[in-house]
Design a protein around this motif. Sequence first.
Motif, PDB file in Angstrom:
ATOM      1  N   LEU A  77     -10.654  24.823  16.484  1.00 36.03           N
ATOM      2  CA  LEU A  77      -9.322  25.161  15.980  1.00 36.03           C
ATOM      3  C   LEU A  77      -9.334  25.383  14.460  1.00 36.03           C
ATOM      4  O   LEU A  77      -8.597  26.224  13.951  1.00 36.03           O
ATOM      5  N   MET A  78     -10.142  24.586  13.749  1.00 36.37           N
ATOM      6  CA  MET A  78     -10.236  24.771  12.296  1.00 36.37           C
ATOM      7  C   MET A  78     -10.682  26.186  11.963  1.00 36.37           C
ATOM      8  O   MET A  78     -10.154  26.813  11.040  1.00 36.37           O
ATOM      9  N   LEU A  79     -11.674  26.675  12.719  1.00 36.97           N
ATOM     10  CA  LEU A  79     -12.225  28.011  12.428  1.00 36.97           C
ATOM     11  C   LEU A  79     -11.488  29.114  13.142  1.00 36.97           C
ATOM     12  O   LEU A  79     -11.762  30.295  12.929  1.00 36.97           O
ATOM     13  N   GLY A  80     -10.552  28.740  14.042  1.00 36.00           N
ATOM     14  CA  GLY A  80      -9.732  29.743  14.699  1.00 36.00           C
ATOM     15  C   GLY A  80     -10.430  30.480  15.831  1.00 36.00           C
ATOM     16  O   GLY A  80     -10.053  31.627  16.119  1.00 36.00           O
ATOM     17  N   MET A  81     -11.423  29.838  16.495  1.00 33.90           N
ATOM     18  CA  MET A  81     -12.124  30.464  17.627  1.00 33.90           C
ATOM     19  C   MET A  81     -12.257  29.462  18.761  1.00 33.90           C
ATOM     20  O   MET A  81     -12.172  28.258  18.550  1.00 33.90           O
ATOM     21  N   GLU A  82     -12.526  30.000  19.987  1.00 32.07           N
ATOM     22  CA  GLU A  82     -12.755  29.131  21.127  1.00 32.07           C
ATOM     23  C   GLU A  82     -14.111  28.465  20.979  1.00 32.07           C
ATOM     24  O   GLU A  82     -15.034  29.008  20.369  1.00 32.07           O
ATOM     25  N   GLN A  83     -14.226  27.271  21.607  1.00 29.24           N
ATOM     26  CA  GLN A  83     -15.477  26.525  21.503  1.00 29.24           C
ATOM     27  C   GLN A  83     -16.660  27.323  22.040  1.00 29.24           C
ATOM     28  O   GLN A  83     -17.723  27.378  21.421  1.00 29.24           O
ATOM     29  N   SER A  84     -16.448  27.921  23.190  1.00 29.21           N
ATOM     30  CA  SER A  84     -17.566  28.631  23.823  1.00 29.21           C
ATOM     31  C   SER A  84     -18.059  29.798  22.982  1.00 29.21           C
ATOM     32  O   SER A  84     -19.241  30.131  22.984  1.00 29.21           O
ATOM     33  N   LEU A  85     -17.123  30.421  22.212  1.00 29.34           N
ATOM     34  CA  LEU A  85     -17.513  31.560  21.393  1.00 29.34           C
ATOM     35  C   LEU A  85     -18.244  31.141  20.114  1.00 29.34           C
ATOM     36  O   LEU A  85     -18.934  31.934  19.486  1.00 29.34           O
ATOM     37  N   LEU A  86     -18.033  29.883  19.739  1.00 29.41           N
ATOM     38  CA  LEU A  86     -18.697  29.406  18.517  1.00 29.41           C
ATOM     39  C   LEU A  86     -20.153  29.020  18.761  1.00 29.41           C
ATOM     40  O   LEU A  86     -20.970  29.032  17.823  1.00 29.41           O
ATOM     41  N   ILE A  87     -20.471  28.663  20.055  1.00 31.09           N
ATOM     42  CA  ILE A  87     -21.836  28.227  20.337  1.00 31.09           C
ATOM     43  C   ILE A  87     -22.771  29.376  20.062  1.00 31.09           C
ATOM     44  O   ILE A  87     -22.515  30.535  20.417  1.00 31.09           O
ATOM     45  N   LYS A  88     -23.881  29.025  19.405  1.00 28.24           N
ATOM     46  CA  LYS A  88     -24.948  29.942  19.018  1.00 28.24           C
ATOM     47  C   LYS A  88     -24.563  30.871  17.854  1.00 28.24           C
ATOM     48  O   LYS A  88     -25.315  31.757  17.502  1.00 28.24           O
TER      49      LYS A  88
END
Length: 814
Positions: A76-87
């Motif tokens: 939420l801090m970065l404004g993206m879904e968790q799954s999209l942040l992985i990798k």
Amino acid sequence: MIPTENLSDKEVRKLAYELQVHQIELETQNEELRRDQAELEESHNRYYDFYNNSPVGYFTISEDDVIRDVNLTGALMLGMEQSLLIKKQLTSFINREDQDKYYLYKKHIFTIKKCKLFGLNMDKRDGTTLYVQLSSTLECNSDENLKQCRLIMTDITELKCIEKGLIKSETKYRNLIETAEDAIVCDLNQTITEWNKSAERIFGYSKREIIGQSIKTLIPEKYRNEYDTGVEQYLKTGGARIIGRTTELSGITKDGVEIPIEISITDQKLGNESQLSTAIIRDITERKRVEAEINKLSMAIKESPGIFMIIDAKGNIEFVNPKFTQLTGFRPEEVIGRNPRILKSGETSNEEYKRLWETITAGGTWHGEFHNKKKDGELYWESVSITSMKGPDGVITNFIKVAEDITARKEVTKALRLSEEKYRVLLQAIPDIVYTIDMDGYFTFVNDSIRMFGYEPEGLIGKHFNIILHPDDIELFSRDIFLEKLKNRKNKNKLNLVFFDERRTKDRMTRNLEIRLLYNALERGGSNSKEVEIPEFLVCEATATGYYEKDDNRKHNKLIGTLGIIRDITEKRKFQVEAIRMEQMVLVLEMAAGLSHEINNPINGIINCAQLIMDECGDNNRLGKFSNIIIDESRRIAMLTKNLLCLSVRTIGKKDDIHIDEALYNTLTLMMVQLKRENLIVKCNISKDLPEIYGNSQELQQVFLNLVQNARFALNEKYPGKDVGKILEISGKKIAIKNREYVRFIFHDHGIGIPNEIIGNVTTPFFTNKQSSIGTGLGLGICQKIIDNHRGKMTLESVEGKFTKIIIDLPVTK
């Protein structure tokens, strides 16, 4: 494995039982496993919820900055879904300006394995900036070939905004403090912690010098004890008279100069019970100076003998000074807001008023005279000057009227015209000789009093002044003859340089110069015979000064001659001779007093012996007759000696405890009729608690009588008729001198006073500046002797033309 067919029934049953027991145990273990798994799942879910819903973001990144795991808060801090942040690489979300700092930070983590808190800016997917604070730990497997970093990311954007706001506010506050015209000083527990540039300017201390110093450094030494008392009182009660209000005090600069200041103090208690005070200080030295100037000008206007009036642009009165009220009788509240026409008498024309208004409204100044009317209808003259006063925009706001009461001057001018008509009549009636001579010593005027010397005034006009002088005085008092003789003297210093100069200068005035004037000596002029008969003369005193003609072309007025007055002092000389004779008589009397004691004893012996002879002579009538003659003549000598002794020795009166105020009231009672007849006002201020003194009432009454008589003379000389200033003030009170009680009487008259050059001689017997028919010069001398006899003190104070004050101090105790 044992074949079942080889088993006995018993063994089979036992085996079946054991299997059943084992099955039950397995089922129990399975149940426990399922329960543990459920608890584990519940704990996992709880942890996962905590992990995801934590207020901080959790990131797991590899050494190459790849995100391996992130919680929901981090996403939420970065404004993206968790799954999209992985990798994804975390660097892609870091603000370009902070990427180098992050790179060094990450390198630091993977090499040193620990790091302090670190803050940086991150860019969210929506383009907004996020300011975060990172803390990290490093994780490794057993052979340390796999490393990953766990980051805890805290959103401090709001805190950063608050911090920026605080910095901005502090900067604004700091600029406000530093640019303030007033000194701003903060102290924490009486120690200075804040000091702006205006404080440096006012007190002279730099910030480096004063920070950390006691606030008492700025307080003058004489007020520091009072300050300590005030602080102690405030700490005890929480109340202080200067907190929360503007007060005028005194401060002291670095140079030790005490200055007036205006101070406003606010106080605040901090959480640690410290006391923070903030003072706004203004140097009011210039304001005080301006106030003093304004007060001085205001006082000058209020106390001025001139009349001041301020008029507004509409012509209505705004201000009048006390002199206006004193002169016109109108009180300020009666005239403020009204037009000055209330003073009009009707004698000034409307055309003159019109010219006045046109002049002052055009910015000019009008000068003139008004014959105005007072409140009671009485008319008065005033010399007036009216000018306009303009505001900053050049528009006239007020008119200033300055006036002078010239009623007396007008009356004097009128009186002078009348006096001038009477001048020659009065001048001719003066018993003293009044004359004028030109620059060469020739008479240009002489009054009729010259006739007492046998001269006709008309016969002296054009004749030289020397013609009326005694021949022996001409050589000493004629300038031309004197200077001619002076040239022939070898030792000029031995010659007396005092001579009469007919050509008097401004700075050389002849006063009381003694000369001898001849009786009708007109016939002696031109005779050179040494046997010229010297006629009779009179001894006179001459007073002369130069008189001048106004000359606009010269720096000084032109000297055109001498004006002089000659007074006959023949009678004065006779009196002086008489005084000398009296002094000689006193010497004789004193000698007689000494001899009387030597004569009395032998005379008594002669009388006694003659009496014995007379008693024993029997029938010898002749011897008895001579004895009787001896007794009579001896007694006559004794009586003569006694009379001489009485004349030479003043008897000291008997003293007793007396009320001295009664002696004063008796004296005033005796003289009251005469004082009232002469319109003399006596003001008595005698204290009711006067103690008794040890003295002679009759002698002190004689002192009071002499002093009142002298005051009468002085007041009648100054005020021949009735006058409000014809006052004799008498006061009496108890005083202490060197721890001893005295009664002090003061006789204060507002008469002609005593000239300074003779005040030291007024108690000398026979000294007087009165005419011989008025005084003998013995009064104050007698007073001085009586006061001395009472062990008292008599002091004189006087200003010629204004007053005489005689102070008498008499001791109370014996």
